[in-house]
Design a protein around this motif. Structure first.
Motif, PDB file in Angstrom:
ATOM      1  N   ALA A  18      -8.156  14.556  35.645  1.00  0.00           N
ATOM      2  CA  ALA A  18      -6.925  15.189  35.180  1.00  0.00           C
ATOM      3  C   ALA A  18      -6.521  14.586  33.847  1.00  0.00           C
ATOM      4  O   ALA A  18      -6.609  13.375  33.642  1.00  0.00           O
ATOM      5  N   SER A  20      -3.272  14.520  31.316  1.00  0.00           N
ATOM      6  CA  SER A  20      -1.863  14.825  31.108  1.00  0.00           C
ATOM      7  C   SER A  20      -1.516  14.453  29.678  1.00  0.00           C
ATOM      8  O   SER A  20      -1.728  13.314  29.257  1.00  0.00           O
ATOM      9  N   ALA A 150      -3.033  16.093  41.199  1.00  0.00           N
ATOM     10  CA  ALA A 150      -3.281  14.716  41.621  1.00  0.00           C
ATOM     11  C   ALA A 150      -4.110  14.641  42.892  1.00  0.00           C
ATOM     12  O   ALA A 150      -4.952  13.759  43.051  1.00  0.00           O
ATOM     13  N   THR A 153      -8.157  15.447  42.073  1.00  0.00           N
ATOM     14  CA  THR A 153      -8.894  14.830  40.981  1.00  0.00           C
ATOM     15  C   THR A 153      -9.267  13.397  41.315  1.00  0.00           C
ATOM     16  O   THR A 153      -8.604  12.742  42.121  1.00  0.00           O
ATOM     17  N   ARG A 156      -6.902  10.190  36.626  1.00  0.00           N
ATOM     18  CA  ARG A 156      -5.950  10.833  35.759  1.00  0.00           C
ATOM     19  C   ARG A 156      -5.775   9.994  34.496  1.00  0.00           C
ATOM     20  O   ARG A 156      -5.662   8.777  34.565  1.00  0.00           O
ATOM     21  N   TRP A 173       1.764  11.701  40.909  1.00  0.00           N
ATOM     22  CA  TRP A 173       0.960  11.732  39.698  1.00  0.00           C
ATOM     23  C   TRP A 173       0.578  10.324  39.276  1.00  0.00           C
ATOM     24  O   TRP A 173      -0.515  10.073  38.794  1.00  0.00           O
ATOM     25  N   HIS A 177      -3.967   6.352  38.294  1.00  0.00           N
ATOM     26  CA  HIS A 177      -4.318   6.848  36.964  1.00  0.00           C
ATOM     27  C   HIS A 177      -5.131   5.814  36.234  1.00  0.00           C
ATOM     28  O   HIS A 177      -5.120   4.641  36.548  1.00  0.00           O
TER      29      HIS A 177
END
Length: 178
Positions: A18, A20, A150, A153, A156, A173, A177
């Motif tokens: 992902a 962002s 979220a 995946t 992130r 989210w 990450h």
């Protein structure tokens, strides 16, 4: 000019990453511009695609945005496979007509797909995207899209934006990450 090999072509095979991206008020303080952010999006997207991964991006279809950059990268570097998933929140896809949604999906061709996520966190086929009504709460729709992304995946990556505020509002989210 050929692209350098940074990692093997199949290092991310079958993995969804992902991405962002949002504008940041801190860019100028750091000596950066929006163009730097756009370059990061292109380079990161390209690296993921060249390594066999799929970029999952939740955004919009407005001309000139990050979505356009990622589509261009997928067209150049996907090796004919689906390497990009554009995910639209209900608050975004409800701004479009059925024809616009079908055209956007068709334009992705073999390099990507368009995924529509309702406020209830379910994927919706394009043919039924505009049926019924919704709460008109963009915050809820965006949170549902982020939770959907979220959950599906491997990793992130966040570029720009206000990560503290985003993490506080969207704990799903920020759980995992890179």
């Amino acid at each position: 000019m050929s692209e350098p090999t940074l990692i093997s072509r199949d290092a991310l095979s079958g993995q969804k990453v992902a991405l962002s991206v949002s504008e940041s008020a801190d860019l100028s303080r750091l000596g950066l511009t929006e163009q730097h952010c756009r370059l990061v999006v292109a380079e990161v997207g390209r690296a993921i695609m060249l390594a066999g991964g799929t970029v999952v991006y939740g955004g919009h279809l407005n001309p000139g945005g990050y979505t356009e950059i990622l589509i261009e990268e997928a067209q150049r570097f996907s090796s004919g496979r689906s390497a990009l998933e554009i995910t639209l929140a209900e608050s975004e896809y409800r701004k479009l007509t059925a024809d616009e949604l079908m055209t956007a999906d068709r334009n992705l061709g073999d390099v990507g797909r368009l995924t529509l996520v309702s406020e209830s966190r379910k994927t919706v086929p394009i043919s039924r995207a505009l049926d019924g009504s919704w709460s008109h709460a963009p915050g809820n729709a965006l949170t549902a899209m982020r939770e959907y992304v979220a959950s599906g995946t491997t990793a992130r990556l966040i570029v720009g934006g206000a990560s503290r505020a985003t993490s506080a509002r969207n704990p799903a989210w920020s759980k995992k990450h890179v």
